[in-house]
Scaffold this motif. Structure first.
Motif, short mmCIF file in Angstrom:
data_model
loop_
_atom_site.label_atom_id
_atom_site.label_comp_id
_atom_site.label_asym_id
_atom_site.label_seq_id
_atom_site.Cartn_x
_atom_site.Cartn_y
_atom_site.Cartn_z
N UNK A 168 0.85 -1.18 0.00
CA UNK A 168 0.00 0.00 0.00
C UNK A 168 0.89 1.24 0.00
N UNK A 169 0.85 1.99 -1.08
CA UNK A 169 1.78 3.11 -1.25
C UNK A 169 1.67 4.13 -0.11
N UNK A 170 2.82 4.47 0.46
CA UNK A 170 2.84 5.44 1.53
C UNK A 170 2.10 4.97 2.78
N UNK A 171 1.95 3.67 2.95
CA UNK A 171 1.08 3.17 4.01
C UNK A 171 1.64 1.90 4.65
N UNK A 172 1.83 0.83 3.87
CA UNK A 172 2.29 -0.44 4.44
C UNK A 172 2.02 -1.60 3.51
N UNK A 173 1.46 -2.67 4.08
CA UNK A 173 1.13 -3.83 3.26
C UNK A 173 -0.04 -4.58 3.87
N UNK A 174 -0.67 -5.40 3.03
CA UNK A 174 -1.72 -6.34 3.46
C UNK A 174 -1.32 -7.72 2.97
N UNK A 175 -1.39 -8.70 3.87
CA UNK A 175 -1.05 -10.08 3.54
C UNK A 175 -2.24 -10.96 3.89
N UNK A 176 -2.58 -11.90 3.00
CA UNK A 176 -3.71 -12.79 3.22
C UNK A 176 -3.26 -14.23 3.01
N UNK A 177 -3.77 -15.13 3.84
CA UNK A 177 -3.40 -16.54 3.75
C UNK A 177 -4.44 -17.39 4.46
N UNK A 178 -4.23 -18.68 4.47
CA UNK A 178 -5.16 -19.59 5.13
C UNK A 178 -4.89 -19.71 6.62
N UNK A 179 -3.66 -19.39 7.05
CA UNK A 179 -3.32 -19.50 8.46
C UNK A 179 -2.66 -18.21 8.95
N UNK A 180 -2.74 -18.00 10.26
CA UNK A 180 -2.08 -16.85 10.87
C UNK A 180 -0.59 -16.89 10.59
N UNK A 181 0.01 -18.06 10.77
CA UNK A 181 1.45 -18.19 10.61
C UNK A 181 1.90 -17.83 9.19
N UNK A 182 1.20 -18.37 8.19
CA UNK A 182 1.58 -18.12 6.81
C UNK A 182 1.44 -16.65 6.45
N UNK A 183 0.35 -16.02 6.90
CA UNK A 183 0.12 -14.61 6.56
C UNK A 183 1.22 -13.72 7.14
N UNK A 184 1.64 -14.00 8.38
CA UNK A 184 2.70 -13.20 9.00
C UNK A 184 4.04 -13.46 8.33
N UNK A 185 4.35 -14.72 8.06
CA UNK A 185 5.63 -15.06 7.43
C UNK A 185 5.75 -14.45 6.04
N UNK A 186 4.65 -14.38 5.30
CA UNK A 186 4.67 -13.70 4.00
C UNK A 186 5.06 -12.23 4.16
N UNK A 187 4.47 -11.58 5.17
CA UNK A 187 4.78 -10.17 5.40
C UNK A 187 6.25 -9.99 5.77
N UNK A 188 6.78 -10.91 6.57
CA UNK A 188 8.20 -10.84 6.95
C UNK A 188 9.09 -10.98 5.72
N UNK A 189 8.75 -11.90 4.83
CA UNK A 189 9.55 -12.10 3.62
C UNK A 189 9.56 -10.85 2.75
N UNK A 190 8.40 -10.24 2.56
CA UNK A 190 8.34 -9.02 1.75
C UNK A 190 9.17 -7.91 2.39
N UNK A 191 9.10 -7.80 3.71
CA UNK A 191 9.90 -6.79 4.41
C UNK A 191 11.39 -7.04 4.23
N UNK A 192 11.82 -8.30 4.32
CA UNK A 192 13.24 -8.61 4.14
C UNK A 192 13.70 -8.29 2.73
N UNK A 193 12.88 -8.62 1.74
CA UNK A 193 13.26 -8.32 0.36
C UNK A 193 13.34 -6.81 0.14
N UNK A 194 12.42 -6.07 0.73
CA UNK A 194 12.47 -4.61 0.59
C UNK A 194 13.73 -4.03 1.24
#
Length: 254
Positions: A168-194
């Motif tokens: 989300x430009x100038x804001x953050x991100x939204x991550x969606x998944x089937x489990x809490x763990x997967x949704x959070x880990x996706x967000x962590x991966x995107x943050x690391x790549x950034x």
């Protein structure tokens, strides 16, 4: 609703993981978990708000898709849903492949996007799930608004498409998944790549996608390693930094 206790604790722990990883500093950010067709657990604002790093199970309340209490007493004591509840509910209304929505404000993700740096598969075995996610594309929602109603949320969902994460430009991100763990880990991966992308560009380097032949060699290590082991690590990091009541991942209520 005592049967939801383990799920409340699981969502609370995940909020604390976001904060510990620097993806949701201060009082911003929230996580939701679908319970049934009309109700979800979500981190709510309470009378003693201290931010995500100090989230407890008591902060995770059951609400319906319209932001009303999902059961008697759920919004008693001064609790209220986050202003951006529509960000969660619109994803859950439209994405039947998702039961969890994470919204965070990672500074590196915001900075990279504002610098014109897309999230790309620039690494390999360093983060295999993150590389695969980035290879599929991470879309950008071009509006830096507070997603406070269904109309604004619907625009974000369109930008997100069928992808698991949207920036989300100038804001953050939204991550969606089937489990809490997967949704959070996706967000962590995107943050690391950034963060890596910013460091490479700052050092005068050029970002290059992982070659196709290297991508083909990356193995699928399975959910037992990519999700379960990774999540145990995240909970262990919390225990080391701020001891508190942690639980193993809980299954979603039927």
């Amino acid at each position: 609703m005592t049967e939801l206790g383990p799920l409340r604790t699981s969502v609370a722990d995940a909020c604390r993981v976001l904060a510990a990883r620097g993806l949701a500093d201060g009082i911003l950010g929230h996580i939701s978990l679908r319970i049934d067709e009309r109700r979800l657990l979500v981190r709510c604002r309470g009378p003693r708000e201290r931010g995500l790093a100090w989230t407890t199970a008591a902060d995770i309340r059951l609400v319906d898709l319209d932001g009303e209490a999902g059961a008697p007493g759920e919004l008693d004591g001064g609790y209220r849903p986050p202003n951006e509840l529509p960000l969660h509910t619109e994803v859950l209304r439209t994405r039947r492949d998702a039961d969890v929505v994470v919204h965070a404000h990672p500074p590196a993700v915001v900075a990279a996007d504002l610098a014109g740096i897309a999230i790309r598969p620039i690494v390999g075995a360093f983060d295999i799930p993150g590389t695969r996610l980035a290879a599929g594309g991470v879309p950008v929602h071009p509006r830096g608004v507070l997603v406070r109603n269904r109309e604004l949320a619907a625009e974000m969902v369109v930008s997100m498409g069928d992808r698991p994460v949207v920036v989300l430009r100038g804001h953050g991100l939204t991550s969606a998944a089937t489990t809490v763990e997967q949704a959070v880990l996706q967000a962590i991966s995107v943050d690391q790549l950034a963060a890596l992308s910013l460091r490479v560009v700052s050092a005068g380097g050029t970002l290059r996608d992982l070659p196709a032949e290297d991508m083909a060699e990356l193995p699928d290590l399975g959910a037992g390693f990519n999700t379960d082991t990774a999540w145990r690590h995240e909970l262990a990091r919390l225990e080391r930094s701020a001891p508190g009541p942690l639980v193993q991942p809980a299954t979603r209520a039927p």
